[in-house]
Structures are given as C-alpha cells and as structure tokens.
Write an enzyme that holds these catalytic residues in place. Structure first.
Site, PDB file in Angstrom:
ATOM      1  N   LYS A  23       0.964  -1.200   0.123  1.00 42.97           N
ATOM      2  CA  LYS A  23       0.019  -0.011   0.020  1.00 42.97           C
ATOM      3  C   LYS A  23       0.792   1.162  -0.045  1.00 42.97           C
ATOM      4  O   LYS A  23       1.972   1.304   0.354  1.00 42.97           O
ATOM      5  CB  LYS A  23      -0.960   0.200   1.075  1.00 42.97           C
ATOM      6  CG  LYS A  23      -0.156  -0.076   2.472  1.00 42.97           C
ATOM      7  CD  LYS A  23       0.186   1.225   3.211  1.00 42.97           C
ATOM      8  CE  LYS A  23       0.905   1.128   4.308  1.00 42.97           C
ATOM      9  NZ  LYS A  23       1.533   2.157   5.140  1.00 42.97           N
ATOM     10  N   PRO A 117       9.938  -4.488   0.132  1.00 44.57           N
ATOM     11  CA  PRO A 117      10.980  -4.106   0.963  1.00 44.57           C
ATOM     12  C   PRO A 117      10.494  -4.168   2.530  1.00 44.57           C
ATOM     13  O   PRO A 117       9.155  -3.713   2.674  1.00 44.57           O
ATOM     14  CB  PRO A 117      11.669  -2.715   0.501  1.00 44.57           C
ATOM     15  CG  PRO A 117      11.152  -2.425  -0.805  1.00 44.57           C
ATOM     16  CD  PRO A 117       9.862  -3.264  -0.888  1.00 44.57           C
ATOM     17  N   GLY A 119      10.339  -2.612   6.401  1.00 44.16           N
ATOM     18  CA  GLY A 119      10.447  -1.410   7.151  1.00 44.16           C
ATOM     19  C   GLY A 119      10.368  -0.303   6.251  1.00 44.16           C
ATOM     20  O   GLY A 119      11.045   0.885   6.676  1.00 44.16           O
ATOM     21  N   ALA A 120       9.549  -0.410   5.223  1.00 44.26           N
ATOM     22  CA  ALA A 120       9.553   0.590   4.187  1.00 44.26           C
ATOM     23  C   ALA A 120       8.434   1.507   4.074  1.00 44.26           C
ATOM     24  O   ALA A 120       8.260   2.295   3.356  1.00 44.26           O
ATOM     25  CB  ALA A 120       9.731  -0.107   2.794  1.00 44.26           C
ATOM     26  N   GLY A 121       7.386   1.356   5.205  1.00 47.77           N
ATOM     27  CA  GLY A 121       6.104   2.000   5.049  1.00 47.77           C
ATOM     28  C   GLY A 121       5.230   1.584   3.980  1.00 47.77           C
ATOM     29  O   GLY A 121       4.096   2.307   3.760  1.00 47.77           O
ATOM     30  N   LEU A 122       5.325   0.404   3.217  1.00 48.19           N
ATOM     31  CA  LEU A 122       4.335  -0.008   2.264  1.00 48.19           C
ATOM     32  C   LEU A 122       3.667  -1.034   2.993  1.00 48.19           C
ATOM     33  O   LEU A 122       2.875  -1.803   1.951  1.00 48.19           O
ATOM     34  CB  LEU A 122       5.453  -0.896   1.303  1.00 48.19           C
ATOM     35  CG  LEU A 122       6.439   0.372   0.538  1.00 48.19           C
ATOM     36  CD1 LEU A 122       7.530  -0.271  -0.311  1.00 48.19           C
ATOM     37  CD2 LEU A 122       5.561   1.472  -0.001  1.00 48.19           C
ATOM     38  N   GLY A 125       4.644  -6.640   5.740  1.00 47.31           N
ATOM     39  CA  GLY A 125       4.435  -7.607   6.552  1.00 47.31           C
ATOM     40  C   GLY A 125       2.884  -7.561   6.946  1.00 47.31           C
ATOM     41  O   GLY A 125       2.353  -8.657   7.104  1.00 47.31           O
ATOM     42  N   SER A 126       2.203  -6.352   6.829  1.00 45.13           N
ATOM     43  CA  SER A 126       0.929  -6.298   7.267  1.00 45.13           C
ATOM     44  C   SER A 126       0.064  -7.287   6.080  1.00 45.13           C
ATOM     45  O   SER A 126      -1.028  -7.936   6.450  1.00 45.13           O
ATOM     46  CB  SER A 126       0.282  -5.078   7.223  1.00 45.13           C
ATOM     47  OG  SER A 126       0.926  -4.461   8.471  1.00 45.13           O
ATOM     48  N   ASP A 159      -2.400  -1.708  10.631  1.00 52.46           N
ATOM     49  CA  ASP A 159      -2.649  -1.801   8.970  1.00 52.46           C
ATOM     50  C   ASP A 159      -3.149  -2.981   8.579  1.00 52.46           C
ATOM     51  O   ASP A 159      -3.779  -2.856   7.285  1.00 52.46           O
ATOM     52  CB  ASP A 159      -1.073  -1.586   8.281  1.00 52.46           C
ATOM     53  CG  ASP A 159      -0.622  -0.231   8.600  1.00 52.46           C
ATOM     54  OD1 ASP A 159      -1.227   0.564   9.125  1.00 52.46           O
ATOM     55  OD2 ASP A 159       0.499  -0.028   8.039  1.00 52.46           O
TER      56      ASP A 159
HETATM   57  O1  C5P Z   1       0.074  -1.842  15.088  1.00 57.86           O
HETATM   58  P1  C5P Z   1       1.479  -1.831  14.879  1.00 57.86           P
HETATM   59  O2  C5P Z   1       1.800  -2.991  15.725  1.00 57.86           O
HETATM   60  O3  C5P Z   1       1.751  -2.199  13.449  1.00 57.86           O
HETATM   61  O4  C5P Z   1       2.168  -0.636  15.134  1.00 57.86           O
HETATM   62  C1  C5P Z   1       3.609  -0.521  15.553  1.00 57.86           C
HETATM   63  C2  C5P Z   1       3.783   0.916  16.463  1.00 57.86           C
HETATM   64  O5  C5P Z   1       3.523   1.976  15.685  1.00 57.86           O
HETATM   65  C3  C5P Z   1       2.907   0.903  17.671  1.00 57.86           C
HETATM   66  O6  C5P Z   1       3.334   0.138  18.518  1.00 57.86           O
HETATM   67  C4  C5P Z   1       2.735   2.413  17.797  1.00 57.86           C
HETATM   68  O7  C5P Z   1       3.973   2.833  18.463  1.00 57.86           O
HETATM   69  C5  C5P Z   1       2.668   2.987  16.409  1.00 57.86           C
HETATM   70  N1  C5P Z   1       1.562   3.128  16.202  1.00 57.86           N
HETATM   71  C6  C5P Z   1       0.664   4.333  16.545  1.00 57.86           C
HETATM   72  N2  C5P Z   1      -0.508   4.468  15.962  1.00 57.86           N
HETATM   73  C7  C5P Z   1      -0.964   3.881  15.009  1.00 57.86           C
HETATM   74  C8  C5P Z   1      -0.131   2.963  14.241  1.00 57.86           C
HETATM   75  C9  C5P Z   1       0.963   2.605  14.886  1.00 57.86           C
HETATM   76  O8  C5P Z   1       1.365   4.927  17.459  1.00 57.86           O
HETATM   77  N3  C5P Z   1      -1.998   4.188  14.540  1.00 57.86           N
END
Ligand code: C5P
Length: 309
Positions: A23, A117, A119-122, A125-126, A159
């Site tokens: 995404k 990739p 850790g890429a914000g894409l 993993g989700s 996500d």
């Molecule tokens: O939900 P997820 O495990 O992917 O989130 C990773 C980290 O990102 C959370 O532990 C939190 O620190 C941060 N996060 C957040 N608010 C969100 C999504 C993620 O603070 N809406």
C-alpha cells in the site's frame, strides 16, 4: 472467503497461492495520541501492484513451517505470517472441532516470496499477515465472518485490516475503521526504497503533534477523488505528517522526493512511517522511464500501478 485484494492464482485442494500487495499512503494525517498509546489517523490507503507471494500447503499436528526467499527475515514466531497462523489456530482450532485446543490443530507450510521491502512504510508484513489469515482459513476450511477476520487482523497490527478489503480506502482510528473509496483513476507510481528501514514505533514516538491539530476530514472532503491526475491536484492532496518526524534524521528521503519531481513526478511523498518514497507520474511510460533512471542511484526502485482488487 477471500478479500478482493488477494488474487487467487491457483487453488488446489493441497495448495493455495495468494498475492499480498503493498500500500501507499496518499495522505496521512496524525490527529493525536490515544489513551492506549496508539495514534488516531486520517489516511488514504491505496493498494498497488508491487506484491509478495504466499503459498500455503497443509501440514499435520499443528506444525507451522515458514520458508522465505529473503534470508534477513525471521521465519519464526516473530514473522507476522506465522503470528497470523498461530492466532487462527488458537482462535478457531478448538471452536471448529468443539474440543480442547489440543484435540485438533491444523498445520501449514507457508512459502513466502518477498518482493516488498521491509521497514519501508509499504505495509508488506501487514499484507502478508492478512493473506495468511485468508489463505489459512481457506486451507483449513474455517468459516470466518467479516467481523471475525477484521478483529484477528487488528490484533496482528494496525494496518492489517485494510488489506482484507484493499483498493483505496479512508482509514481512521488506529487503522480499524475502513471506508472504501470509489477511486476511479489508475495511477502510475515509482517507489524508491532508500536502502534502510524505519521503525514505525520510532517514527510515531518522534512526532510532535501541534496542539492545534484537529480532524483533517474537512480539508480532504473538498477533493474530488475521481478526478484524473493533474499537477495542482496532487501537490495539494499529497501530505504525510510523519515526514516531519522522520526526514530530519533521514535527509535522503527528501533528496529522493526532489529527484522524483525532477524526473517528472506530479508529486512525491514518503509512504507511511517511511522509509520508502513514491512519486506519481502522468502515465505508465513516464513512470517506467523514471524508474529505470532512478535505479542507477537507488537499486531498490519499482514501477507500480493502482490495484483495485
Ligand atoms: O499496530 P502496529 O504493531 O503495526 O504498530 C507499531 C507501532 O506503531 C505501535 O506500537 C505504535 O507505537 C505505533 N502506531 C501508533 N499509532 C497507530 C499505528 C501505529 O502509534 N495508529
């Protein structure tokens, strides 16, 4: 059983193959910190054609065995696909067979071909986790309702629920509220991974939210989301609050944004919590040309287009 974002390539009784797509966040506003430690978002998520591939085959005695082409990724319980499998086993193993959890535990061999990739914000993993929930539910013959899928997905990560529906959606809350958008355009993107990952938790921790920040909805509702690509439109629409938390420590992200615009992008933005940057191009040809040029500097660079289902 399968969400539209997961295309079934082959379905045999002994093997299921799914695509798990990436995404982009076309807009991401962080509205404030919640009492549970997460942040409330207002974001437009957009599924693209850059995909991982997962294959599921049955195994006995509850064994979950993951193999992956990327040797850097954990293949143990730390991997979200394995977490999804364990969660499904815990939640539905005993329920389906009406006995204790140990009475019946299906297993699976999961083969993950990683193209997105890490850790890429894409959301790679989700997306893998959502595909694992859907693929394994099918493999194991579990009848899950939409809300059951959604709750399991949210347990795996903020996500993950989006990837059950895919397409383009307005995502709010910590990621649990998903409103599909009637996004008619097929957009053409160049996605650049700068060669390092960014931790999502670190990015949010680093973010200073102004006290004046309110719901972003009123700003965005003025945009007609069915309009075709146009420079003015994109430059006003593209926005990511997390850029100010991440770019000061990673100025390369800004350099990539500039290079994308110099290469003909109508606009460029960091996706999610980074590290990837994407540019939107007027057509596929312009995007492919820019991707091949930018690959010389950033080898992990992709052309991708919108994926509706
Ligand atoms: O939900 P997820 O495990 O992917 O989130 C990773 C980290 O990102 C959370 O532990 C939190 O620190 C941060 N996060 C957040 N608010 C969100 C999504 C993620 O603070 N809406």
């Amino acid at each position: 059983m399968f969400g539209p974002e997961c295309c079934i390539i082959i379905f045999m009784s002994s093997s299921i193959k799914l695509k798990a797509c990436a995404k982009l966040n076309l807009r991401l506003e962080v509205l404030g910190k919640r009492p549970d430690g997460y942040h409330d978002l207002w974001s437009v998520f957009h599924l693209v054609t850059l995909c991982d591939e997962l294959e599921f085959q049955p195994l006995e005695n509850g064994r979950i065995v993951l193999s992956c082409n990327d040797g850097h990724l954990p293949v143990n319980e730390k991997n979200l696909a394995v977490k999804a499998a364990r969660l499904l086993q815990r939640s539905f193993g005993s329920k389906e067979k009406g006995g204790s959890q140990d009475d019946w535990l299906p297993g699976a061999k999961i083969t993950l071909t990683k193209n997105i990739p890490v850790g890429a914000g894409l959301g790679g993993g989700s997306s893998d986790a959502a595909a694992a929930l859907q693929g394994l539910a099918e493999l194991w013959g579990l009848e899950l309702s939409g809300p059951e899928f959604h709750d399991l997905a949210l347990e795996l990560g903020s996500d993950v629920p989006f990837f059950l529906t895919g397409g383009t959606a307005l995502v709010t809350g910590r990621g649990e509220n998903i409103k599909p958008l009637d996004w008619k355009q097929t957009c053409h993107f160049v996605i650049v991974y700068p060669g390092f990952g960014v931790s999502t938790a670190w990015a949010y921790k680093n973010l200073k939210i102004p006290l004046t920040k309110g719901p972003g909805f009123s700003k965005i509702i003025n945009y007609d989301l069915s309009l075709g690509p146009d420079h003015g439109w994109w430059s006003g629409f593209l926005h990511n609050d997390l850029e100010k938390a991440v770019i000061p420590s990673h100025p390369q992200i800004d350099q990539i944004k500039q290079r994308l615009v110099q290469s003909g992008a109508l606009g460029a933005l960091m996706s999610g919590s980074g590290s990837s940057v994407f540019g939107i191009f007027p057509n596929a040809e312009a995007a492919r040309q820019a991707a091949s040029d930018l690959k010389k500097t950033w080898p992990c660079c992709f052309y991708a287009s919108s994926r509706k289902s």
